[in-house]
Design a protein around this motif. Structure first.
Motif, PDB file in Angstrom:
ATOM      1  N   LEU A  67      63.000  44.672  33.477  1.00 14.41           N
ATOM      2  CA  LEU A  67      61.893  43.942  34.078  1.00 14.41           C
ATOM      3  C   LEU A  67      60.592  44.290  33.385  1.00 14.41           C
ATOM      4  O   LEU A  67      60.295  45.455  33.141  1.00 14.41           O
ATOM      5  N   GLN A  92      62.090  42.199  46.409  1.00 13.71           N
ATOM      6  CA  GLN A  92      62.908  41.684  45.325  1.00 13.71           C
ATOM      7  C   GLN A  92      64.067  40.899  45.905  1.00 13.71           C
ATOM      8  O   GLN A  92      64.906  41.454  46.623  1.00 13.71           O
ATOM      9  N   GLY A 105      66.351  51.757  42.321  1.00 12.59           N
ATOM     10  CA  GLY A 105      64.976  51.341  42.114  1.00 12.59           C
ATOM     11  C   GLY A 105      64.663  51.185  40.640  1.00 12.59           C
ATOM     12  O   GLY A 105      65.542  51.304  39.783  1.00 12.59           O
ATOM     13  N   LEU A 106      63.421  50.916  40.351  1.00 11.32           N
ATOM     14  CA  LEU A 106      62.992  50.710  38.978  1.00 11.32           C
ATOM     15  C   LEU A 106      62.545  52.023  38.346  1.00 11.32           C
ATOM     16  O   LEU A 106      61.926  52.859  39.006  1.00 11.32           O
ATOM     17  N   TYR A 112      56.798  46.237  47.484  1.00 10.49           N
ATOM     18  CA  TYR A 112      57.259  45.070  46.741  1.00 10.49           C
ATOM     19  C   TYR A 112      58.540  44.544  47.368  1.00 10.49           C
ATOM     20  O   TYR A 112      59.303  45.295  47.966  1.00 10.49           O
ATOM     21  N   HIS A 119      54.768  41.488  44.633  1.00 11.41           N
ATOM     22  CA  HIS A 119      53.890  42.430  45.313  1.00 11.41           C
ATOM     23  C   HIS A 119      53.586  41.940  46.723  1.00 11.41           C
ATOM     24  O   HIS A 119      53.274  40.760  46.943  1.00 11.41           O
ATOM     25  N   GLY A 128      62.777  39.076  39.725  1.00 14.28           N
ATOM     26  CA  GLY A 128      61.695  40.037  39.563  1.00 14.28           C
ATOM     27  C   GLY A 128      61.106  40.421  40.910  1.00 14.28           C
ATOM     28  O   GLY A 128      61.438  39.844  41.938  1.00 14.28           O
ATOM     29  N   LEU A 129      60.240  41.417  40.904  1.00 13.87           N
ATOM     30  CA  LEU A 129      59.623  41.889  42.140  1.00 13.87           C
ATOM     31  C   LEU A 129      58.361  41.098  42.445  1.00 13.87           C
ATOM     32  O   LEU A 129      57.675  40.613  41.543  1.00 13.87           O
ATOM     33  N   PHE A 167      60.861  47.663  48.177  1.00 15.31           N
ATOM     34  CA  PHE A 167      60.622  48.915  47.463  1.00 15.31           C
ATOM     35  C   PHE A 167      59.193  49.387  47.705  1.00 15.31           C
ATOM     36  O   PHE A 167      58.257  48.587  47.688  1.00 15.31           O
ATOM     37  N   PHE A 223      55.451  40.635  38.123  1.00 11.41           N
ATOM     38  CA  PHE A 223      56.706  40.818  37.416  1.00 11.41           C
ATOM     39  C   PHE A 223      57.247  39.515  36.829  1.00 11.41           C
ATOM     40  O   PHE A 223      57.075  38.439  37.398  1.00 11.41           O
ATOM     41  N   GLY A 224      57.903  39.659  35.700  1.00 11.44           N
ATOM     42  CA  GLY A 224      58.673  38.564  35.137  1.00 11.44           C
ATOM     43  C   GLY A 224      60.021  38.460  35.842  1.00 11.44           C
ATOM     44  O   GLY A 224      60.351  39.286  36.696  1.00 11.44           O
ATOM     45  N   TYR A 246      55.967  55.713  40.448  1.00  9.59           N
ATOM     46  CA  TYR A 246      57.387  55.724  40.757  1.00  9.59           C
ATOM     47  C   TYR A 246      57.726  54.693  41.821  1.00  9.59           C
ATOM     48  O   TYR A 246      57.009  54.565  42.815  1.00  9.59           O
ATOM     49  N   PHE A 247      58.869  54.038  41.609  1.00  9.23           N
ATOM     50  CA  PHE A 247      59.446  53.182  42.641  1.00  9.23           C
ATOM     51  C   PHE A 247      60.478  53.974  43.433  1.00  9.23           C
ATOM     52  O   PHE A 247      61.162  54.844  42.895  1.00  9.23           O
ATOM     53  N   GLY A 248      60.601  53.619  44.695  1.00 10.34           N
ATOM     54  CA  GLY A 248      61.646  54.203  45.512  1.00 10.34           C
ATOM     55  C   GLY A 248      62.975  53.507  45.265  1.00 10.34           C
ATOM     56  O   GLY A 248      63.079  52.585  44.453  1.00 10.34           O
ATOM     57  N   THR A 249      63.971  53.949  45.985  1.00 12.10           N
ATOM     58  CA  THR A 249      65.327  53.430  45.798  1.00 12.10           C
ATOM     59  C   THR A 249      65.567  52.126  46.547  1.00 12.10           C
ATOM     60  O   THR A 249      66.554  51.458  46.307  1.00 12.10           O
ATOM     61  N   GLN A 302      52.226  51.090  47.157  1.00 12.13           N
ATOM     62  CA  GLN A 302      52.422  49.647  47.170  1.00 12.13           C
ATOM     63  C   GLN A 302      53.818  49.327  47.682  1.00 12.13           C
ATOM     64  O   GLN A 302      54.748  50.113  47.511  1.00 12.13           O
TER      65      GLN A 302
END
Lengths: 110, 113
Positions: free
Chosen positions: B90, A37, B42-43, A35, A45, A42-43, A88, B104-105, A99-102, A33
């Motif tokens: 988050l 930000q 990142g998260l 996203y 989608h 918040g993120l 992201f 997301f909030g 996992y999210f990327g950096t 996915q």
């Protein structure tokens, strides 16, 4: 360690140009996915691409997925100042691993 | 309005105090998540819950606790055992597990001094 790594870390382009950012990951995934930000928020989608898909479009967004190279790319065409944000990738791997990327920080200059 | 809310937006605490961050959703989503984001990164997943009265640890659960007594609510407690609690937190929700898009909030920025 995180599953996804984005490249480049930062990208600055002129309004109207295309922006491409890449995501590489380490293990087999079910889906990937993207996203967005905005600073301090918040993120949101953007798009989800499944492991059996190679390309997906949504408006000015084009996402590709190459599972053999374990990589994905996000292309934003005809960029606008409002596209300025961090982007992201996030990978859903087997065993409830997510996992999210950096992230890639995109600046679109008006 | 449907959505996911977090409160407060900014939170300040003294070291050694526990603090609870609120997360509420009215999207009727089954799954809820807590992430931590440090500057320029990142998260990272702290905890997630796919159904009421059940939750699982994420990658960095140490020093945190959660509860899921209601479908709409997934509060996160940052305990004094968390060594570096200052971060942006988050909360998110989705229809199912990780194969679904997450909503997301707006986040809570916690500062511990």
């Amino acid at each position: 360690s995180q599953q996804g790594e984005e490249d480049p870390q930062a990208l600055s382009i002129q309004e109207g140009e295309n922006a491409t950012m890449n995501c590489s990951y380490k293990t087999s995934i079910n889906n990937l996915q993207w996203y967005r930000q905005n600073s301090g928020r918040g993120l949101v989608h953007l798009i989800l691409i499944r492991s059996n898909e190679r390309e997906k479009h949504s408006g000015r967004l084009r996402v590709t997925l190459d599972t053999s190279k374990k990589s994905s790319s996000l292309l934003i065409t005809a960029s606008r100042a409002a596209d300025t944000a961090s982007y992201f990738c996030a990978t859903d791997a087997s065993g409830n691993q997510f996992y999210f990327g950096t992230g890639t920080s995109l600046t679109v200059i008006p | 309005d449907g959505g996911i809310t977090q409160s407060p937006k900014y939170l300040f605490r003294k070291e050694g105090q526990n603090v609870t961050l609120s997360c509420e959703q009215n999207l009727n989503h089954d799954a809820m998540y807590w992430y931590r984001q440090d500057p320029g990164q990142g998260l990272r997943l702290i905890y997630y819950s796919q159904i009421v009265n059940d939750f699982q640890k994420g990658d960095i659960a140490e020093g945190y606790s959660v509860s899921r007594e209601k479908k709409e609510s997934f509060p996160l407690t940052v305990t004094s055992a968390q060594k570096n609690p200052t971060a942006f937190y988050l909360c998110a929700s989705s229809w199912g597990g990780f194969s679904y898009e997450q909503y997301f909030g707006p986040g809570t920025r916690l500062t511990v001094t």
